[in-house]
Design a protein around this motif. Structure first.
Motif, short mmCIF file in Angstrom:
data_model
loop_
_atom_site.label_atom_id
_atom_site.label_comp_id
_atom_site.label_asym_id
_atom_site.label_seq_id
_atom_site.Cartn_x
_atom_site.Cartn_y
_atom_site.Cartn_z
N ASP A 42 -8.75 28.89 -5.78
CA ASP A 42 -9.46 29.13 -6.90
C ASP A 42 -11.01 28.75 -6.96
OD1 ASP A 42 -7.48 30.95 -7.79
OD2 ASP A 42 -6.36 29.08 -8.60
N GLY A 43 -11.12 27.96 -5.77
CA GLY A 43 -12.59 27.17 -5.84
C GLY A 43 -12.66 25.75 -5.94
N ALA A 44 -13.70 25.01 -5.87
CA ALA A 44 -13.78 23.78 -5.98
C ALA A 44 -13.78 23.29 -7.30
CB ALA A 44 -14.99 23.02 -5.41
N GLU A 45 -14.48 24.12 -8.16
CA GLU A 45 -14.31 23.43 -9.69
C GLU A 45 -12.85 23.60 -10.12
OE1 GLU A 45 -16.51 22.00 -11.13
OE2 GLU A 45 -18.31 22.63 -10.43
N ALA A 46 -12.11 24.45 -9.83
CA ALA A 46 -10.59 24.57 -10.56
C ALA A 46 -9.91 23.52 -9.78
CB ALA A 46 -9.96 25.89 -9.72
N GLY A 47 -10.18 22.77 -8.55
CA GLY A 47 -9.50 21.65 -8.17
C GLY A 47 -10.06 20.53 -8.62
N LEU A 48 -11.41 20.27 -8.73
CA LEU A 48 -11.84 19.33 -9.78
C LEU A 48 -11.09 19.09 -11.40
CD1 LEU A 48 -15.52 19.31 -8.58
CD2 LEU A 48 -14.04 17.45 -8.11
N GLU A 49 -11.13 20.34 -11.95
CA GLU A 49 -10.52 20.12 -13.20
C GLU A 49 -9.12 19.52 -13.09
OE1 GLU A 49 -9.38 23.06 -16.77
OE2 GLU A 49 -10.37 23.83 -15.25
N LEU A 50 -8.29 19.77 -11.85
CA LEU A 50 -6.98 19.30 -11.98
C LEU A 50 -7.06 17.85 -11.48
CD1 LEU A 50 -5.10 22.04 -9.85
CD2 LEU A 50 -4.76 21.74 -12.20
N LEU A 51 -7.85 17.46 -10.66
CA LEU A 51 -8.21 16.07 -10.48
C LEU A 51 -8.56 15.20 -11.88
CD1 LEU A 51 -10.22 16.02 -7.14
CD2 LEU A 51 -7.52 16.02 -7.30
N ASP A 52 -8.97 15.74 -12.73
CA ASP A 52 -9.53 15.15 -13.85
C ASP A 52 -8.30 14.46 -14.55
OD1 ASP A 52 -12.39 15.22 -13.35
OD2 ASP A 52 -12.70 17.05 -14.70
N GLY A 53 -7.27 15.37 -14.53
CA GLY A 53 -5.93 14.85 -15.13
C GLY A 53 -5.11 14.09 -14.71
N LEU B 202 -4.69 7.35 -10.57
CA LEU B 202 -5.07 7.13 -8.96
C LEU B 202 -6.30 6.61 -8.60
CD1 LEU B 202 -3.51 10.66 -7.38
CD2 LEU B 202 -2.62 8.47 -7.45
N ASP B 203 -6.88 6.07 -9.69
CA ASP B 203 -8.03 5.41 -9.44
C ASP B 203 -8.47 4.57 -8.55
OD1 ASP B 203 -10.95 4.94 -10.38
OD2 ASP B 203 -10.28 2.76 -10.97
N GLY B 204 -7.17 3.88 -7.77
CA GLY B 204 -7.14 2.75 -6.77
C GLY B 204 -6.72 3.14 -5.80
N TYR B 205 -6.58 4.69 -5.52
CA TYR B 205 -6.13 5.35 -4.28
C TYR B 205 -7.28 6.02 -3.45
CZ TYR B 205 -3.04 8.34 -1.49
OH TYR B 205 -2.33 8.82 -0.44
N ARG C 245 0.89 -1.05 0.15
CA ARG C 245 0.06 0.02 -0.27
C ARG C 245 1.06 1.30 0.17
NH1 ARG C 245 -3.46 -3.50 3.39
NH2 ARG C 245 -2.42 -2.52 5.56
N ALA C 246 1.98 1.12 0.71
CA ALA C 246 2.96 2.36 0.69
C ALA C 246 3.42 2.63 -0.99
CB ALA C 246 4.30 2.11 1.30
N PHE C 247 3.36 1.62 -1.82
CA PHE C 247 4.10 1.91 -3.10
C PHE C 247 2.65 2.02 -4.11
CE2 PHE C 247 7.79 0.52 -1.08
CZ PHE C 247 8.67 0.98 -1.76
N LEU C 248 1.64 1.51 -3.60
CA LEU C 248 0.12 1.93 -4.35
C LEU C 248 0.27 0.84 -5.34
CD1 LEU C 248 -0.16 5.80 -4.82
CD2 LEU C 248 -1.14 4.29 -2.99
N VAL C 249 0.76 -0.51 -4.90
CA VAL C 249 0.65 -1.71 -5.81
C VAL C 249 0.05 -2.59 -5.23
CG1 VAL C 249 2.76 -0.79 -7.00
CG2 VAL C 249 3.00 -2.49 -5.13
N PRO C 250 -0.34 -3.57 -6.01
CA PRO C 250 -0.97 -4.75 -5.37
C PRO C 250 -0.07 -5.63 -4.51
CG PRO C 250 -1.51 -4.74 -7.63
CD PRO C 250 -0.70 -3.73 -7.53
N GLU C 251 -0.61 -6.37 -3.68
CA GLU C 251 0.58 -7.24 -2.86
C GLU C 251 1.10 -8.23 -3.77
OE1 GLU C 251 0.21 -9.95 1.29
OE2 GLU C 251 -1.59 -8.71 0.48
N PRO C 252 0.81 -9.04 -4.33
CA PRO C 252 1.43 -9.78 -5.25
C PRO C 252 2.58 -9.21 -6.02
CG PRO C 252 -0.66 -10.59 -5.67
CD PRO C 252 -0.60 -9.14 -4.95
N THR C 253 2.28 -8.08 -6.58
CA THR C 253 3.42 -7.38 -7.26
C THR C 253 4.67 -6.72 -6.39
OG1 THR C 253 1.72 -6.52 -8.81
CG2 THR C 253 3.89 -5.18 -8.64
#
Length: 390
Positions: free
Chosen positions: A323-334, A339-342, A122-130
């Motif tokens: 700059d507001g929530a929408e500005a942050g969300l735009e950056l998260l989309d990138g 980071l979908d598994g985080y 989990r520290a390396f954000l990888v599956p345990e078998p990996t």
């Protein structure tokens, strides 16, 4: 250790091979059996036995063999080298430059850092078998390359300190917010040990800016621990913490270290920038007084040094404050695909969606974060936030 064995057996080749075999045995046994109370004594005793076994097999040097039998000592050996601490000496030894940085970190976290295989993964954000395969490959390289167990000299420390700091940083992070569901949400034993070792590294290398920065980062983060979990067992986010509970002595010490590095005039590294960010947070008497523009500027500098998705995630939080929530969300989309598994990505996205008035999407993001989170205090907080949406 090699020098002591060479003195005992009168043969440098025997000493080096015995030390390497002892280290390889530790790699095999410690993950299953646990780290012995005195790792240095265990390695010395094992190496002595390996040397004796080799002398027996070769049926040579009978006089030296008899002498060696009398020299086996089960008491802890005298401390040698410049590192006057068993665990730190082992960490520096495991962070061998012949291994990749990732292999150094993974192997050391598993063998010496006190983390389980799932925690390392989990520290390396990888599956345990990996992660298991990576550690196995590192062990094989130690054997195939004949990498000897040698206590590093003073001249070796600068080349190994990068790996050592990375290991201590990850050990501290696991203690700060434990990732497993079967542990306490905050593990003070790990954070305390990481700080103790970071102090020793800083004392060994007082002019190393990153060693200073990491110690400052740990102190400023640890200072907030008394306010981080409600009595009900729920995590308290930074903005809601009772700052009167923060440890002012640790904050003052951390700020002094940050100021000292700034005064040096040397361009800061990753840990120094992270420490500076935490100094901004702990300098604010109230969350509303936080200088978020300065935090964004520091993350901009950090992103140039470390363009990782984790840094981008934290920068998006700071940008949303400016700059507001929408500005942050735009950056998260990138960074969504990376980071979908985080869980922290989805938790951050849920909070910003909530602030943007997008309740249905926020609920789905909270659900995903709860599904991925292992920390019980964090899960309780996320569930409450989700349920408040109605």
């Amino acid at each position: 250790m090699v020098a002591a064995l060479a003195r005992n057996f009168g043969d440098l080749d025997v000493a080096e091979e015995a030390a390497a075999e002892a280290f390889a045995t530790a790699v095999e046994r410690w993950p299953a059996q646990g780290i012995p109370p005195n790792p240095g004594a265990w390695l010395m005793t094992t190496a002595n036995r390996k040397a004796i076994d080799r002398l027996r097999r070769e049926r040579k040097r009978d006089d030296k063999h008899r002498e060696a039998l009398m020299l086996v000592d089960h008491d802890p050996p005298e401390l040698v080298g410049v590192i006057d601490d068993d665990r730190l000496r082992l960490i520096f030894t495991c962070c061998h430059p012949a291994l990749s940085m990732e292999a150094q970190m993974a192997l050391t976290l598993r063998l010496v850092g006190g983390l389980t295989m799932p925690e390392v993964a989990r520290a390396f954000l990888v599956p345990e078998p990996t992660m298991g395969r990576r550690i196995t490959r590192a062990k094989h390289k130690i054997r195939a390359a004949g990498i000897p167990y040698r206590v590093p000299s003073a001249d070796d420390l600068p080349a190994r300190v990068v790996g050592v700091l990375a290991v201590l940083f990850l050990v501290f992070n696991e203690g700060y917010l434990a990732t497993g569901p079967d542990t306490d949400p905050v593990r003070a034993d790990l954070t305390a040990e990481a700080i103790r070792l970071a102090r020793l590294v800083h004392a060994l290398l007082p002019d190393d800016g990153e060693a200073t920065g990491l110690l400052a980062l740990m102190l400023l983060t640890e200072a907030r621990r008394p306010a981080r979990v409600w009595s009900s067992g729920e995590l308290v986010p930074l903005g809601e913490q009772d700052r009167g509970l923060w440890d002012r002595a640790l904050i003052d010490e951390g700020h002094a270290l940050v100021r000292a590095r700034l005064a040096s005039g040397v361009a800061p590294g990753r840990y120094q920038l992270l420490a500076a960010i935490n100094a901004v947070h702990t300098d604010a008497a109230d969350a509303r007084d936080t200088d978020w523009s300065q935090v964004v500027a520091l993350y901009d500098r950090l992103a140039r040094l470390d363009p990782s998705p984790i840094v981008a995630l934290n920068r998006a939080v700071a940008v949303a404050e400016v700059d507001g929530a929408e500005a942050g969300l735009e950056l998260l989309d990138g960074i969504a695909a990376r980071l979908d598994g985080y869980h922290a990505f989805h938790a951050t996205r849920a909070e910003l969606l909530r602030r943007a008035g997008r309740g249905v999407e926020a609920r789905a993001a909270y659900d995903r974060a709860i599904e991925l989170a292992g920390n019980t205090a964090e899960t309780a907080y996320l569930a409450r936030r989700r349920d408040e949406l109605g």
